[in-house]
Design a protein around this motif. Sequence first.
Motif, PDB file in Angstrom:
ATOM      1  N   PHE A 177      -1.666  -3.423  -3.892  1.00  6.50           N
ATOM      2  CA  PHE A 177      -1.514  -4.654  -4.524  1.00  6.50           C
ATOM      3  C   PHE A 177      -1.789  -5.596  -3.765  1.00  6.50           C
ATOM      4  CE2 PHE A 177       2.913  -2.434  -6.899  1.00  6.50           C
ATOM      5  CZ  PHE A 177       1.939  -1.766  -7.275  1.00  6.50           C
ATOM      6  N   LYS A 178      -2.598  -6.053  -3.668  1.00  6.87           N
ATOM      7  CA  LYS A 178      -3.245  -7.171  -2.848  1.00  6.87           C
ATOM      8  C   LYS A 178      -2.842  -8.706  -3.673  1.00  6.87           C
ATOM      9  CE  LYS A 178      -6.196  -4.465  -0.738  1.00  6.87           C
ATOM     10  NZ  LYS A 178      -6.819  -4.442   0.562  1.00  6.87           N
ATOM     11  N   HIS A 224       0.917  -1.625  -0.253  1.00  5.42           N
ATOM     12  CA  HIS A 224       0.158   0.142   0.026  1.00  5.42           C
ATOM     13  C   HIS A 224       1.327   1.428   0.091  1.00  5.42           C
ATOM     14  CE1 HIS A 224      -3.013   2.907   2.240  1.00  5.42           C
ATOM     15  NE2 HIS A 224      -3.176   2.961   1.634  1.00  5.42           N
ATOM     16  N   TRP A 225       0.476   2.165  -0.504  1.00  5.35           N
ATOM     17  CA  TRP A 225       0.969   3.526  -0.891  1.00  5.35           C
ATOM     18  C   TRP A 225      -0.107   4.651  -0.829  1.00  5.35           C
ATOM     19  CZ3 TRP A 225       0.784   6.665  -5.089  1.00  5.35           C
ATOM     20  CH2 TRP A 225       1.291   8.480  -4.771  1.00  5.35           C
ATOM     21  N   ASP A 226       0.510   5.336   0.141  1.00  5.61           N
ATOM     22  CA  ASP A 226      -1.068   6.831  -0.277  1.00  5.61           C
ATOM     23  C   ASP A 226      -0.036   8.092   0.285  1.00  5.61           C
ATOM     24  OD1 ASP A 226      -3.003   8.601   0.704  1.00  5.61           O
ATOM     25  OD2 ASP A 226      -4.095   7.054   1.691  1.00  5.61           O
ATOM     26  N   TYR A 227      -0.663   9.161  -0.101  1.00  5.66           N
ATOM     27  CA  TYR A 227       0.176  10.019  -0.446  1.00  5.66           C
ATOM     28  C   TYR A 227       0.409  10.879   0.658  1.00  5.66           C
ATOM     29  CZ  TYR A 227      -3.753  13.029  -0.745  1.00  5.66           C
ATOM     30  OH  TYR A 227      -4.944  13.642  -0.741  1.00  5.66           O
ATOM     31  N   ILE A 228      -0.320  10.755   1.561  1.00  7.37           N
ATOM     32  CA  ILE A 228      -0.824  11.880   2.509  1.00  7.37           C
ATOM     33  C   ILE A 228      -0.197  11.406   3.759  1.00  7.37           C
ATOM     34  CG2 ILE A 228      -1.819   9.633   4.662  1.00  7.37           C
ATOM     35  CD1 ILE A 228      -4.139  11.104   5.349  1.00  7.37           C
ATOM     36  N   ALA A 229       1.236  11.187   3.616  1.00  5.62           N
ATOM     37  CA  ALA A 229       2.567  11.966   4.123  1.00  5.62           C
ATOM     38  C   ALA A 229       3.679  12.646   3.831  1.00  5.62           C
ATOM     39  CB  ALA A 229       3.560  11.056   4.117  1.00  5.62           C
TER      40      ALA A 229
END
Length: 120
Positions: free
Chosen positions: A92-93, A44-49
């Motif tokens: 990606f699961k 998992h990648w999230d731009y939130i940081a």
Amino acid sequence: MDKFVEIPRTDVSAERENAWFERCESNQIPFITVKTRTKYADVHWDYIAYSKEVDEVLGGLGTRLRDNAIDIFKKYANANSRYAASGHLVWFKNLEIESARLAASELYDLIAESVNRSNA
């Protein structure tokens, strides 16, 4: 240099994930997690940081980041794997654990290079 944090399913406290988020936020690097189970893992990648400025850079990339992330997924996927991807979020699961680690590392490089190239 660490490119992601690996979190076993048994780690329900989220301390490791929270510490990794803080590190990513303070260093403005991709926030990528690999959550492992017995045989498979999710990336998992999230731009939130990222800061608002980097958010704008990501938005300016159009579909390039998403398309390249999907290429990484296809490289490591198996029949049970699935993905969701946009310019600000990637899942990606059900990748095999070693494949998930490799995919997470490549995803980190893709995002970091995309952000750095656009900021240059």
